[in-house]
Design an enzyme around this catalytic site. Structure first.
Site, PDB file in Angstrom:
ATOM      1  N   LYS A   1    -103.485 -50.596  41.876  1.00 47.21           N
ATOM      2  CA  LYS A   1    -102.931 -50.864  43.217  1.00 47.21           C
ATOM      3  C   LYS A   1    -102.885 -52.351  43.527  1.00 47.21           C
ATOM      4  O   LYS A   1    -101.888 -52.849  44.005  1.00 47.21           O
ATOM      5  CB  LYS A   1    -103.805 -50.213  44.308  1.00 47.21           C
ATOM      6  CG  LYS A   1    -103.694 -48.734  44.454  1.00 47.21           C
ATOM      7  CD  LYS A   1    -104.355 -48.270  45.747  1.00 47.21           C
ATOM      8  CE  LYS A   1    -105.772 -48.738  45.977  1.00 47.21           C
ATOM      9  NZ  LYS A   1    -106.828 -48.162  45.166  1.00 47.21           N
TER      10      LYS A   1
ATOM     11  N   ARG B   1    -107.576 -44.625  54.129  1.00 51.05           N
ATOM     12  CA  ARG B   1    -108.259 -43.862  53.080  1.00 51.05           C
ATOM     13  C   ARG B   1    -108.772 -42.542  53.602  1.00 51.05           C
ATOM     14  O   ARG B   1    -109.331 -41.751  52.835  1.00 51.05           O
ATOM     15  CB  ARG B   1    -109.432 -44.678  52.555  1.00 51.05           C
ATOM     16  CG  ARG B   1    -109.167 -45.314  51.185  1.00 51.05           C
ATOM     17  CD  ARG B   1    -110.327 -46.217  50.920  1.00 51.05           C
ATOM     18  NE  ARG B   1    -110.637 -46.483  49.567  1.00 51.05           N
ATOM     19  CZ  ARG B   1    -110.445 -47.652  48.980  1.00 51.05           C
ATOM     20  NH1 ARG B   1    -109.821 -48.604  49.603  1.00 51.05           N
ATOM     21  NH2 ARG B   1    -110.863 -47.840  47.750  1.00 51.05           N
TER      22      ARG B   1
ATOM     23  N   ARG C   1    -112.777 -53.663  34.037  1.00 49.70           N
ATOM     24  CA  ARG C   1    -112.756 -54.573  35.185  1.00 49.70           C
ATOM     25  C   ARG C   1    -114.175 -55.019  35.544  1.00 49.70           C
ATOM     26  O   ARG C   1    -114.401 -56.154  35.948  1.00 49.70           O
ATOM     27  CB  ARG C   1    -112.095 -53.872  36.379  1.00 49.70           C
ATOM     28  CG  ARG C   1    -111.915 -54.778  37.570  1.00 49.70           C
ATOM     29  CD  ARG C   1    -111.044 -54.158  38.626  1.00 49.70           C
ATOM     30  NE  ARG C   1    -111.740 -53.097  39.355  1.00 49.70           N
ATOM     31  CZ  ARG C   1    -111.168 -52.333  40.282  1.00 49.70           C
ATOM     32  NH1 ARG C   1    -109.889 -52.484  40.560  1.00 49.70           N
ATOM     33  NH2 ARG C   1    -111.852 -51.413  40.916  1.00 49.70           N
TER      34      ARG C   1
ATOM     35  N   ARG D   1    -117.843 -56.901  39.466  1.00 49.94           N
ATOM     36  CA  ARG D   1    -117.898 -56.268  40.791  1.00 49.94           C
ATOM     37  C   ARG D   1    -119.092 -55.329  40.848  1.00 49.94           C
ATOM     38  O   ARG D   1    -119.264 -54.468  39.985  1.00 49.94           O
ATOM     39  CB  ARG D   1    -116.600 -55.489  41.044  1.00 49.94           C
ATOM     40  CG  ARG D   1    -115.604 -56.278  41.859  1.00 49.94           C
ATOM     41  CD  ARG D   1    -114.337 -55.521  42.059  1.00 49.94           C
ATOM     42  NE  ARG D   1    -114.511 -54.264  42.796  1.00 49.94           N
ATOM     43  CZ  ARG D   1    -113.516 -53.627  43.377  1.00 49.94           C
ATOM     44  NH1 ARG D   1    -112.294 -54.128  43.340  1.00 49.94           N
ATOM     45  NH2 ARG D   1    -113.722 -52.494  43.998  1.00 49.94           N
TER      46      ARG D   1
ATOM     47  N   ARG E   1    -116.741 -43.070  43.580  1.00 40.97           N
ATOM     48  CA  ARG E   1    -115.490 -43.509  44.213  1.00 40.97           C
ATOM     49  C   ARG E   1    -114.330 -42.593  43.854  1.00 40.97           C
ATOM     50  O   ARG E   1    -113.430 -42.349  44.663  1.00 40.97           O
ATOM     51  CB  ARG E   1    -115.203 -44.967  43.836  1.00 40.97           C
ATOM     52  CG  ARG E   1    -116.146 -45.912  44.578  1.00 40.97           C
ATOM     53  CD  ARG E   1    -116.255 -47.253  43.915  1.00 40.97           C
ATOM     54  NE  ARG E   1    -115.011 -47.991  43.977  1.00 40.97           N
ATOM     55  CZ  ARG E   1    -114.607 -48.852  43.044  1.00 40.97           C
ATOM     56  NH1 ARG E   1    -115.335 -49.045  41.966  1.00 40.97           N
ATOM     57  NH2 ARG E   1    -113.484 -49.484  43.182  1.00 40.97           N
TER      58      ARG E   1
HETATM   59  P1  AMP Z   1    -111.165 -51.285  46.959  1.00 44.54           P
HETATM   60  O1  AMP Z   1    -111.244 -52.736  46.602  1.00 44.54           O
HETATM   61  O2  AMP Z   1    -109.921 -50.941  47.724  1.00 44.54           O
HETATM   62  O3  AMP Z   1    -111.413 -50.374  45.800  1.00 44.54           O
HETATM   63  O4  AMP Z   1    -112.375 -51.017  47.999  1.00 44.54           O
HETATM   64  C1  AMP Z   1    -113.732 -51.247  47.636  1.00 44.54           C
HETATM   65  C2  AMP Z   1    -114.660 -50.512  48.586  1.00 44.54           C
HETATM   66  O5  AMP Z   1    -114.459 -50.978  49.927  1.00 44.54           O
HETATM   67  C3  AMP Z   1    -114.465 -49.011  48.666  1.00 44.54           C
HETATM   68  O6  AMP Z   1    -115.150 -48.316  47.644  1.00 44.54           O
HETATM   69  C4  AMP Z   1    -115.048 -48.699  50.036  1.00 44.54           C
HETATM   70  O7  AMP Z   1    -116.468 -48.728  50.019  1.00 44.54           O
HETATM   71  C5  AMP Z   1    -114.591 -49.903  50.859  1.00 44.54           C
HETATM   72  N1  AMP Z   1    -113.244 -49.671  51.478  1.00 44.54           N
HETATM   73  C6  AMP Z   1    -112.068 -50.291  51.173  1.00 44.54           C
HETATM   74  N2  AMP Z   1    -111.061 -49.843  51.940  1.00 44.54           N
HETATM   75  C7  AMP Z   1    -111.603 -48.920  52.770  1.00 44.54           C
HETATM   76  C8  AMP Z   1    -111.072 -48.080  53.790  1.00 44.54           C
HETATM   77  N3  AMP Z   1    -109.755 -48.095  54.121  1.00 44.54           N
HETATM   78  N4  AMP Z   1    -111.933 -47.246  54.432  1.00 44.54           N
HETATM   79  C9  AMP Z   1    -113.256 -47.215  54.125  1.00 44.54           C
HETATM   80  N5  AMP Z   1    -113.818 -47.955  53.168  1.00 44.54           N
HETATM   81  C10 AMP Z   1    -113.004 -48.818  52.483  1.00 44.54           C
END
Ligand code: AMP
Length: 190
Positions: A13, A87, A126, A132, A143
């Site tokens: 993404k 989400r 990654r 990370r 996740r």
């Molecule tokens: P990402 O970088 O998009 O994979 O997001 C990393 C982490 O941030 C996720 O595993 C969640 O803990 C948190 N996160 C990101 N976007 C959201 C969202 N829209 N709602 C809730 N938690 C989020």
């Protein structure tokens, strides 16, 4: 144009959003990045970190607050790309309400599909490259589960609005982008 990217973690993404944002010349709003940078901000940061580090979703109200504040910046008026947001169904409904209030809506939802074993191997790679904290084997599993239970139902929600484009994410990043670009262009023209 307002575009939502939906895809499990590791689907690519972030990479595709960056390219598309450059192509469309609209801001790229990644809630993951916003939340990661909020980690250092006092009490809210501590709260957010507790969720991110175990692979769970941050609370809807915290996420909505951050997104709404970002949307107030003038640069989002002509459109933006939502990466990793909404989400949950609650977030999707609140986003629709907020956009309707400003006379807008989500015009396209890109549903980026990648097979489970490929996702896990991409995320482990990654983890080594980006270091990370939430890319460990345990949190990766958490996740993915969160995605299937809480985020995947959004595809029915947006499907009912007729805005979903399903994208095969198992191809090269270039081929995936070409597909996305042509579908977005078609939607823009139509
Ligand atoms: P990402 O970088 O998009 O994979 O997001 C990393 C982490 O941030 C996720 O595993 C969640 O803990 C948190 N996160 C990101 N976007 C959201 C969202 N829209 N709602 C809730 N938690 C989020």
């Amino acid at each position: 144009m307002r575009i939502v990217f939906i895809g499990p973690p590791g689907a690519g993404k972030g990479t595709q959003c960056k390219r598309l944002a450059e192509y469309l010349k609209v801001p790229h709003l990644s809630t993951g990045e916003m939340l990661r940078s909020a980690r250092s901000e006092g009490e809210l940061g501590c709260l957010v970190a507790r969720y991110i580090d175990v692979g769970q979703l941050a609370p809807d109200d915290v996420v909505m607050q951050i997104v709404k504040k970002r949307l107030e910046a003038g640069d989002c008026r002509a459109g933006c790309l939502f990466d990793g947001f909404p989400r949950t169904l609650v977030q999707a409904r609140l986003l629709d309400e907020h956009l309707a209030h400003c006379g807008g809506r989500v015009e396209v939802v890109l549903d980026l599909r990648v097979k489970q074993d490929e996702l896990v191997s991409r995320m482990l790679k990654r983890a080594q490259l980006e270091n990370r904290a939430d890319d460990t084997a345990e949190t990766i599993q958490a996740r993915l589960e969160v995605f299937h239970t809480q985020t995947a139902p959004l595809l029915d929600y947006y499907g009912a609005q007729g805005v979903v484009e399903r994208i095969d994410g198992m191809r090269s990043p270039e081929a995936v982008f070409e597909d996305i670009r042509s579908r977005v262009d078609r939607r823009r023209e139509g």
